[in-house]
Write an enzyme that holds these catalytic residues in place. Structure first.
Site, PDB file in Angstrom:
ATOM      1  N   ARG A 122       0.663  -1.258  -0.306  1.00 19.86           N
ATOM      2  CA  ARG A 122       0.545   0.073   0.339  1.00 19.86           C
ATOM      3  C   ARG A 122       1.047   0.917   0.541  1.00 19.86           C
ATOM      4  NH1 ARG A 122      -4.651  -2.529   1.906  1.00 19.86           N
ATOM      5  NH2 ARG A 122      -6.278  -1.175   0.520  1.00 19.86           N
ATOM      6  N   GLN A 127       0.084   2.871  -5.883  1.00 21.57           N
ATOM      7  CA  GLN A 127      -1.320   2.842  -5.535  1.00 21.57           C
ATOM      8  C   GLN A 127      -2.342   2.534  -7.032  1.00 21.57           C
ATOM      9  OE1 GLN A 127      -1.990   7.060  -5.102  1.00 21.57           O
ATOM     10  NE2 GLN A 127      -2.629   6.697  -3.294  1.00 21.57           N
ATOM     11  N   ASP A 130      -3.533  -1.757  -6.537  1.00 19.13           N
ATOM     12  CA  ASP A 130      -3.412  -1.793  -5.735  1.00 19.13           C
ATOM     13  C   ASP A 130      -5.422  -1.949  -5.673  1.00 19.13           C
ATOM     14  OD1 ASP A 130      -4.490  -2.066  -3.019  1.00 19.13           O
ATOM     15  OD2 ASP A 130      -3.758  -0.459  -2.364  1.00 19.13           O
ATOM     16  N   SER A 133      -7.330  -1.887  -3.060  1.00 14.54           N
ATOM     17  CA  SER A 133      -8.686  -0.372  -2.720  1.00 14.54           C
ATOM     18  C   SER A 133      -9.855  -0.588  -3.458  1.00 14.54           C
ATOM     19  CB  SER A 133      -7.363   0.676  -2.092  1.00 14.54           C
ATOM     20  OG  SER A 133      -6.460   0.678  -1.433  1.00 14.54           O
ATOM     21  N   TYR A 228      -2.295  -0.744   8.624  1.00 13.13           N
ATOM     22  CA  TYR A 228      -2.765  -2.039   8.704  1.00 13.13           C
ATOM     23  C   TYR A 228      -3.461  -1.655   9.921  1.00 13.13           C
ATOM     24  CZ  TYR A 228      -3.407  -3.885   4.029  1.00 13.13           C
ATOM     25  OH  TYR A 228      -3.441  -3.915   3.320  1.00 13.13           O
TER      26      TYR A 228
HETATM   27  P1  NAD Z   1      -8.736  -3.232   6.325  1.00 15.33           P
HETATM   28  O1  NAD Z   1     -10.041  -3.493   5.416  1.00 15.33           O
HETATM   29  O2  NAD Z   1      -7.785  -3.826   6.722  1.00 15.33           O
HETATM   30  O3  NAD Z   1      -9.847  -2.589   7.281  1.00 15.33           O
HETATM   31  C1  NAD Z   1     -11.095  -1.773   7.545  1.00 15.33           C
HETATM   32  C2  NAD Z   1     -10.671  -0.501   8.812  1.00 15.33           C
HETATM   33  O4  NAD Z   1     -11.029  -1.557   9.567  1.00 15.33           O
HETATM   34  C3  NAD Z   1      -9.575  -0.613   8.774  1.00 15.33           C
HETATM   35  O5  NAD Z   1      -9.977   1.663   8.399  1.00 15.33           O
HETATM   36  C4  NAD Z   1      -9.072  -0.913   9.761  1.00 15.33           C
HETATM   37  O6  NAD Z   1      -8.451   0.175  10.597  1.00 15.33           O
HETATM   38  C5  NAD Z   1     -10.272  -0.826  11.161  1.00 15.33           C
HETATM   39  N1  NAD Z   1     -10.683  -1.653  11.748  1.00 15.33           N
HETATM   40  C6  NAD Z   1     -10.314  -3.094  12.216  1.00 15.33           C
HETATM   41  N2  NAD Z   1     -10.330  -3.410  13.276  1.00 15.33           N
HETATM   42  C7  NAD Z   1     -11.258  -1.999  13.658  1.00 15.33           C
HETATM   43  C8  NAD Z   1     -12.235  -2.332  14.968  1.00 15.33           C
HETATM   44  N3  NAD Z   1     -11.941  -3.281  15.980  1.00 15.33           N
HETATM   45  N4  NAD Z   1     -12.937  -2.021  15.208  1.00 15.33           N
HETATM   46  C9  NAD Z   1     -13.475  -0.366  13.895  1.00 15.33           C
HETATM   47  N5  NAD Z   1     -12.408  -0.253  12.744  1.00 15.33           N
HETATM   48  C10 NAD Z   1     -11.504  -1.227  13.191  1.00 15.33           C
HETATM   49  O7  NAD Z   1      -8.083  -1.471   6.001  1.00 15.33           O
HETATM   50  P2  NAD Z   1      -7.679  -0.694   4.271  1.00 15.33           P
HETATM   51  O8  NAD Z   1      -9.389  -0.122   4.004  1.00 15.33           O
HETATM   52  O9  NAD Z   1      -7.119  -2.293   4.086  1.00 15.33           O
HETATM   53  O10 NAD Z   1      -6.773   0.459   4.825  1.00 15.33           O
HETATM   54  C11 NAD Z   1      -6.144  -0.187   5.557  1.00 15.33           C
HETATM   55  C12 NAD Z   1      -4.882   1.011   5.500  1.00 15.33           C
HETATM   56  O11 NAD Z   1      -4.627   0.863   4.433  1.00 15.33           O
HETATM   57  C13 NAD Z   1      -5.408   2.175   5.945  1.00 15.33           C
HETATM   58  O12 NAD Z   1      -4.154   2.696   6.657  1.00 15.33           O
HETATM   59  C14 NAD Z   1      -5.444   2.978   4.666  1.00 15.33           C
HETATM   60  O13 NAD Z   1      -5.537   4.295   4.523  1.00 15.33           O
HETATM   61  C15 NAD Z   1      -4.632   2.288   4.033  1.00 15.33           C
HETATM   62  N6  NAD Z   1      -4.244   2.557   1.894  1.00 15.33           N
HETATM   63  C16 NAD Z   1      -3.136   2.670   1.783  1.00 15.33           C
HETATM   64  C17 NAD Z   1      -3.208   3.366   0.293  1.00 15.33           C
HETATM   65  C18 NAD Z   1      -1.675   4.024  -0.175  1.00 15.33           C
HETATM   66  O14 NAD Z   1      -0.743   5.003   0.465  1.00 15.33           O
HETATM   67  N7  NAD Z   1      -1.805   3.283  -1.237  1.00 15.33           N
HETATM   68  C19 NAD Z   1      -3.786   2.371  -0.523  1.00 15.33           C
HETATM   69  C20 NAD Z   1      -5.147   2.171   0.046  1.00 15.33           C
HETATM   70  C21 NAD Z   1      -5.061   1.995   1.402  1.00 15.33           C
END
Ligand code: NAD
Length: 377
Positions: A122, A127, A130, A133, A228
């Site tokens: 990530r 990006q 991804d 996402s 994460y």
């Molecule tokens: P994910 O699908 O793994 O999880 C979804 C959300 O659930 C996350 O925000 C996580 O913090 C939350 N979560 C986990 N346990 C929880 C709980 N007990 N109660 C409430 N919420 C809880 O997450 P994702 O959508 O794949 O994103 C993961 C991270 O990656 C984020 O920080 C996102 O900003 C980042 N990201 C970065 C890039 C990039 O830089 N290119 C791209 C995509 C995502």
């Protein structure tokens, strides 16, 4: 180099890993695109559209699998398919590597270079590739649309001569990619939205979308270097559930998206919480595939509790919008191939030193190369 895209065989799958636009780009790069007949029908792309873009349709899909230098598909291959791939072939797909040890062993023994789309780092550079996402974004949107469709009320506030209708109240648990899109979509449709995530950095993002962040003091939570969420302790989980109970009880629609990368999803909405919600409320659980955030949720099923709460547990809501889901997946695959394309040699440079490749290449040259999945002595 020959890139073959086979049809998806997984039940309920409507998406494909290639679009006519991406065919055009890849052919322009110098790749030869071969597709299985009828590949994109469920995603709105007839064979003619692909052929017009420069692809050919394989007369024999099995033979095409064996001859391909590269294979791109959405879902992991089955045993039979792995047996048909040529040695040295680069295979791109979701692999579910945390739960597919046997498949990974099999891919390694067959000499396949297997890329797992869910393991693409990530990072800013990656990006465009991804796929987690791109699909989560659509799932978040679709969760709101589905809830709105099942809801026995409208979402926006309406002031009419026949009276005033108050806006629907949404509560989003987990504000990653899917959660953010769910907030934005519910807001656009006029709902009042609250949200919660264990990562404190999310609060600002929630507010910037015009939603309210539900504050819960859980002590130290944090996130991994990939962004994460870290797993909560049992005490923190209990505290969270107490706070969630109140927010769920005042919501008409709850959408849960809380996941822990590579591990089962946390159980957040318990039966006691569901019991306190009012009849006609909707709960959409986007984590159903990894065990679910909601007690009793069943994958790909909808059910109504005794007190009238509808629980929706579709595993992949993005499959309900296959055209855009395929467009985005194809763009992810294309960006990956473009990144590693060697224009001079007119070939794909499988650079094992590249950070993106190191992040997502699971097997190569007869062995498991990814640190996370190597056999530990
Ligand atoms: P994910 O699908 O793994 O999880 C979804 C959300 O659930 C996350 O925000 C996580 O913090 C939350 N979560 C986990 N346990 C929880 C709980 N007990 N109660 C409430 N919420 C809880 O997450 P994702 O959508 O794949 O994103 C993961 C991270 O990656 C984020 O920080 C996102 O900003 C980042 N990201 C970065 C890039 C990039 O830089 N290119 C791209 C995509 C995502």
């Amino acid at each position: 180099m020959k890139l073959f895209v086979p049809k998806e065989t997984a039940a309920g799958e409507t998406r494909v890993a290639m679009s006519p636009d991406s065919v055009r780009k890849l052919v322009g790069l110098g790749l030869e695109l071969v597709l299985e007949q009828g590949l994109g029908l469920a995603a709105g792309h007839p064979d003619e559209a692909y052929v017009e873009a420069g692809a050919t349709i394989a007369p024999d899909a099995d033979a095409a699998l064996g001859e391909a230098d590269l294979v791109a598909r959405v879902n992991k291959p089955d045993d039979e398919t792995v047996g048909k791939l040529g040695k040295g072939c680069l295979h791109l797909s979701f692999l579910d590597p945390f739960n597919e040890k046997e498949l990974i062993d099999q891919l390694a023994s067959a000499g396949i270079s297997a890329v797992s789309l869910e393991m693409i780092p990530r990072t800013t550079l990656a990006q465009k590739m991804d796929a987690l996402s791109s699909q989560a974004n659509l799932a978040g949107y679709q969760a709101v649309i589905l809830a709105a469709e099942r809801f026995d009320r409208i979402l926006p506030m309406m002031m009419t001569p026949a009276g005033t209708i108050s806006p629907a109240k949404f509560f989003i648990i987990g504000v990653g990619v899917a959660g953010l899109q769910a907030i934005a979509t519910a807001k656009r449709l006029g709902a009042r939205v609250e949200a919660f995530d264990t990562r404190p950095v999310v609060e600002e993002q929630v507010k910037s979308l015009g939603a309210k962040f539900v504050k819960v003091d859980l002590g130290e939570t944090g996130q991994t270097d990939q962004g994460y969420a870290k797993e909560l302790t049992p005490e923190q989980m209990e505290k969270q559930r107490e706070a969630m109970a109140k927010a769920c009880a005042r919501a008409d629609v709850v959408i849960t998206t809380a996941k822990l990368f590579g591990r089962p999803a946390p159980r957040i909405v318990t039966k006691e919480i569901l019991d306190q919600m009012s009849s006609g409320s909707i709960v959409v659980d986007l984590a159903a595939e990894t065990g679910g955030n909601v007690e009793g949720v069943r994958m790909d099923e909808e059910m109504v509790t005794e007190n009238g709460v509808r629980i929706i547990g579709h595993a992949k809501l993005e499959c309900m919008v296959p055209r855009h889901a395929s467009q985005m997946l194809a763009a992810n695959v294309t960006a990956f191939l473009e990144h590693f394309w060697d224009e001079e040699g007119n070939t794909l440079n499988l650079d094992l030193e590249d950070e993106i490749m190191q992040g997502c290449l699971i097997t190569h040259d007869g062995v498991i190369v990814h640190e996370r999945f190597k056999e530990k002595d």
